[in-house]
Design a protein around this motif. Structure first.
Motif, PDB file in Angstrom:
ATOM      1  N   VAL A  84       0.680  -1.171  -0.195  1.00  0.00           N
ATOM      2  CA  VAL A  84      -0.032   0.087  -0.051  1.00  0.00           C
ATOM      3  C   VAL A  84       0.755   1.126   0.038  1.00  0.00           C
ATOM      4  O   VAL A  84       1.740   1.370   0.966  1.00  0.00           O
ATOM      5  CB  VAL A  84      -0.846   0.067   1.216  1.00  0.00           C
ATOM      6  N   VAL A  85       0.521   2.259  -0.879  1.00  0.00           N
ATOM      7  CA  VAL A  85       1.397   3.200  -1.078  1.00  0.00           C
ATOM      8  C   VAL A  85       0.750   4.436  -0.931  1.00  0.00           C
ATOM      9  O   VAL A  85       1.246   5.570  -0.374  1.00  0.00           O
ATOM     10  CB  VAL A  85       2.317   3.369  -2.449  1.00  0.00           C
ATOM     11  N   SER A  86      -0.654   4.555  -1.095  1.00  0.00           N
ATOM     12  CA  SER A  86      -1.463   5.699  -0.687  1.00  0.00           C
ATOM     13  C   SER A  86      -2.700   5.165   0.074  1.00  0.00           C
ATOM     14  O   SER A  86      -3.453   4.333  -0.445  1.00  0.00           O
ATOM     15  CB  SER A  86      -2.024   6.358  -2.183  1.00  0.00           C
ATOM     16  N   LEU A  87      -3.283   6.116   0.842  1.00  0.00           N
ATOM     17  CA  LEU A  87      -4.217   5.759   1.683  1.00  0.00           C
ATOM     18  C   LEU A  87      -5.098   7.020   1.812  1.00  0.00           C
ATOM     19  O   LEU A  87      -4.854   7.952   2.612  1.00  0.00           O
ATOM     20  CB  LEU A  87      -3.925   5.184   2.912  1.00  0.00           C
ATOM     21  N   TYR A  88      -6.259   7.117   1.114  1.00  0.00           N
ATOM     22  CA  TYR A  88      -7.090   8.321   1.222  1.00  0.00           C
ATOM     23  C   TYR A  88      -8.256   7.743   2.106  1.00  0.00           C
ATOM     24  O   TYR A  88      -9.104   6.824   1.501  1.00  0.00           O
ATOM     25  CB  TYR A  88      -7.666   8.646  -0.245  1.00  0.00           C
ATOM     26  N   LEU A  89      -8.554   8.113   3.088  1.00  0.00           N
ATOM     27  CA  LEU A  89      -9.571   7.701   4.089  1.00  0.00           C
ATOM     28  C   LEU A  89     -10.951   8.646   4.002  1.00  0.00           C
ATOM     29  O   LEU A  89     -10.803   9.974   4.651  1.00  0.00           O
ATOM     30  CB  LEU A  89      -9.043   7.312   5.438  1.00  0.00           C
ATOM     31  N   GLY A  90     -12.173   8.160   3.588  1.00  0.00           N
ATOM     32  CA  GLY A  90     -13.192   9.093   3.478  1.00  0.00           C
ATOM     33  C   GLY A  90     -13.478   9.410   1.925  1.00  0.00           C
ATOM     34  O   GLY A  90     -12.530   9.266   1.264  1.00  0.00           O
ATOM     35  N   THR A  91     -14.752   9.817   1.649  1.00  0.00           N
ATOM     36  CA  THR A  91     -15.007  10.102   0.272  1.00  0.00           C
ATOM     37  C   THR A  91     -14.507  11.473  -0.041  1.00  0.00           C
ATOM     38  O   THR A  91     -14.272  11.829  -1.300  1.00  0.00           O
ATOM     39  CB  THR A  91     -16.598  10.041  -0.035  1.00  0.00           C
ATOM     40  N   GLY A  92     -14.350  12.333   0.561  1.00  0.00           N
ATOM     41  CA  GLY A  92     -13.991  14.056   0.166  1.00  0.00           C
ATOM     42  C   GLY A  92     -15.179  14.669  -0.102  1.00  0.00           C
ATOM     43  O   GLY A  92     -14.707  15.843  -0.885  1.00  0.00           O
ATOM     44  N   LEU A  93     -16.153  13.941  -0.276  1.00  0.00           N
ATOM     45  CA  LEU A  93     -17.474  14.830  -0.923  1.00  0.00           C
ATOM     46  C   LEU A  93     -17.915  15.839  -0.010  1.00  0.00           C
ATOM     47  O   LEU A  93     -17.998  15.566   1.148  1.00  0.00           O
ATOM     48  CB  LEU A  93     -18.746  13.573  -1.309  1.00  0.00           C
ATOM     49  N   SER A  94     -18.363  16.905  -0.431  1.00  0.00           N
ATOM     50  CA  SER A  94     -18.947  18.016   0.442  1.00  0.00           C
ATOM     51  C   SER A  94     -20.091  17.472   1.263  1.00  0.00           C
ATOM     52  O   SER A  94     -20.333  18.070   2.400  1.00  0.00           O
ATOM     53  CB  SER A  94     -19.104  19.384  -0.508  1.00  0.00           C
ATOM     54  N   ASP A  95     -20.774  16.684   0.567  1.00  0.00           N
ATOM     55  CA  ASP A  95     -22.135  16.333   1.241  1.00  0.00           C
ATOM     56  C   ASP A  95     -21.864  14.886   2.346  1.00  0.00           C
ATOM     57  O   ASP A  95     -22.824  14.503   2.991  1.00  0.00           O
ATOM     58  CB  ASP A  95     -23.277  16.050   0.387  1.00  0.00           C
ATOM     59  N   SER A  96     -20.714  14.591   2.467  1.00  0.00           N
ATOM     60  CA  SER A  96     -20.466  13.419   3.339  1.00  0.00           C
ATOM     61  C   SER A  96     -19.954  13.830   4.634  1.00  0.00           C
ATOM     62  O   SER A  96     -19.280  14.715   4.902  1.00  0.00           O
ATOM     63  CB  SER A  96     -19.100  12.592   2.651  1.00  0.00           C
ATOM     64  N   PRO A  97     -20.380  13.336   5.645  1.00  0.00           N
ATOM     65  CA  PRO A  97     -20.349  13.469   7.154  1.00  0.00           C
ATOM     66  C   PRO A  97     -18.907  12.761   7.446  1.00  0.00           C
ATOM     67  O   PRO A  97     -18.508  13.196   8.476  1.00  0.00           O
ATOM     68  CB  PRO A  97     -21.328  12.688   8.092  1.00  0.00           C
ATOM     69  N   GLY A  98     -18.290  11.912   6.663  1.00  0.00           N
ATOM     70  CA  GLY A  98     -16.773  11.625   6.720  1.00  0.00           C
ATOM     71  C   GLY A  98     -16.981  10.259   7.746  1.00  0.00           C
ATOM     72  O   GLY A  98     -17.685   9.943   8.003  1.00  0.00           O
ATOM     73  N   LEU A  99     -15.622  10.179   8.499  1.00  0.00           N
ATOM     74  CA  LEU A  99     -15.209   9.254   9.300  1.00  0.00           C
ATOM     75  C   LEU A  99     -15.368   9.734  10.728  1.00  0.00           C
ATOM     76  O   LEU A  99     -14.974  10.920  11.197  1.00  0.00           O
ATOM     77  CB  LEU A  99     -13.917   8.624   8.940  1.00  0.00           C
TER      78      LEU A  99
END
Length: 434
Positions: A84-99
């Motif tokens: 694993v070289v990149s880890l993007y956690l969450g959607t990053g969308l403006s309407d997403s409450p995230g993690l």
């Protein structure tokens, strides 16, 4: 060499090339797979159904390779192992409450080939793992913003010699900014620590610093500015802190395009050299600057009458409002598109070039209210109506302003149309001009 021997020597190279461009043909390194498991134990979707982790299925027999099926996971073949070289956690969308949850040090430390760590906005709490810089030495990007991370910035981050971007903004970090962040990271280009609760001084910078973007606004920083800023700096924001003293050291950055030192306690005069740079946006409002605004051309062969739109022009903004600046309105700023000089001690008349550019629609905003100005020289050809999209405010000066100078004033510019004569006599020798 026979043809058979040639292909026998070439085969390992072909296999290496194939695996490097086709990671889906390999199984993920067991340590990295375990790390992904650990991450799901400490982080969870705020959105209970259809969230980010809905693709992280460790049990389905159809899932053979997380590198292909897991959202936010990017892999590459390193030393013949799929890592694993990149880890993007969450959607990053403006309407997403995230993690929600915490960052698992136990899981993160196993991803030893990680180059990018991104946690998108959510409600993640806890600390940044203290040994992150000792364990994940290949990190180039750390982006953990708009969450609820607490604690201090780990000093170990200063050991990440490949680090390019560090953004920890909009959290609840406390303590001082480690001095080594700005002296031991030669490849750092972007440092964003804004909207936290950091204290202490702005750290010094090494001569080798290649920093381009520095944003420390909205913290609890105090003290004087460092002696020098990186010459490579193009964006600098220190707004809304408790910084004080002169700002001369900012002129060491020759490539600045954006400067925001607003809402601090800076004193002294504004260096004229700041106006002779590539700056297109400069915010110095709500400080304690004093003295006149001197032309940056005084020591050169360039005439102030040639400033025109070659100096600033389209999209430029300068805000010097709410200070203690005095003297006449500087004529060389006539090319600024959005100019705020209000709430100062400026005297005399407004330069005719300002008036011409306002009525030509070139200067879109000109705020001069609450000064000691005595004349806005409107010619007969100017008319009585401003062009669409132009805002002009002349309220509360030492004159009766023309009607066009009152219609676009903000609510904060309320009060009488003109200053009382007694106030004007202090700054204009008792002569009130209409």
């Amino acid at each position: 060499m026979t043809l058979c021997n040639f292909f026998r020597h070439l085969l390992p190279l072909i296999l290496t090339l194939f695996t490097s461009i086709s990671p889906s043909t390999q199984q993920l390194f067991s340590g990295d797979l375990n790390a992904l498991h650990q991450i799901t134990y400490s982080l969870t979707d705020v959105k209970k159904t259809g969230g980010f982790f809905s693709t992280w299925n460790f049990t389905s027999p159809e899932i053979q390779n997380p590198c292909v099926s897991f959202s936010g996971v990017t892999c590459s073949v390193v030393n013949n192992q799929l890592r694993v070289v990149s880890l993007y956690l969450g959607t990053g969308l403006s309407d997403s409450p995230g993690l929600a949850g915490i960052i698992s040090a136990e899981g993160l430390y196993q991803l030893t080939e990680l180059t990018q760590l991104v946690i998108y906005p959510g409600i993640v709490t806890g600390f940044i793992p203290s040994e992150i810089g000792n364990r994940l030495k290949n990190l180039r990007i750390i982006f953990i913003t708009n969450n609820r991370i607490t604690g201090t910035i780990p000093v170990s981050i200063s050991k990440l010699s490949h680090l390019h971007t560090l953004d920890l903004s909009h959290n609840k970090l406390t303590g001082k900014i480690p001095a080594t962040l700005t002296t031991l990271l030669p490849n750092l280009k972007t440092l964003v620590l804004s909207y936290n609760r950091l204290v202490g001084e702005v750290p010094n910078f090494s001569d080798e610093s290649q920093l381009i973007h520095l944003d420390l606004k909205n913290n609890l920083l105090d003290g004087a500015l460092p002696k020098n800023f990186p010459k490579t700096l193009r964006y600098l924001s220190l707004s809304s802190n408790g910084l004080w003293g002169p700002v001369d050291s900012v002129t060491s950055s020759f490539n600045l395009v954006y400067l925001d030192l607003s809402m601090n306690k800076f004193t002294g005069s504004i260096p004229s050299s700041l106006f002779f740079t590539s700056l297109q946006s400069m915010y110095l409002q709500r400080n304690n600057f004093t003295g006149k605004i001197n032309s940056p051309f005084l020591s050169t062969s360039t005439s102030t009458s040639t400033s025109s739109f070659e100096l600033y022009g389209f999209g430029s903004t300068i805000d010097l409002s709410h200070n203690l600046l005095s003297g006449e309105i500087p004529s060389f700023l006539d090319s600024v598109e959005t100019l705020f000089l209000n709430n100062n001690h400026f005297t005399g008349k407004v330069p005719e070039s300002y008036v011409s550019n306002v009525f030509a629609g070139k200067m879109k905003t000109l705020y001069l209210q609450r000064n000691y100005i005595t004349l806005f020289p409107m010619g007969e050809k100017m008319g009585t109506v401003l062009p669409d999209g132009v805002a002009l405010c002349l309220r509360y000066n030492c004159m009766v302003p023309p009607a066009v100078g009152l219609t676009a004033c903000p609510v904060s510019a309320g009060g009488p149309v003109s200053r009382p004569f007694g106030q004007c006599s202090v700054f204009n020798s008792g002569k009130l001009m209409g």
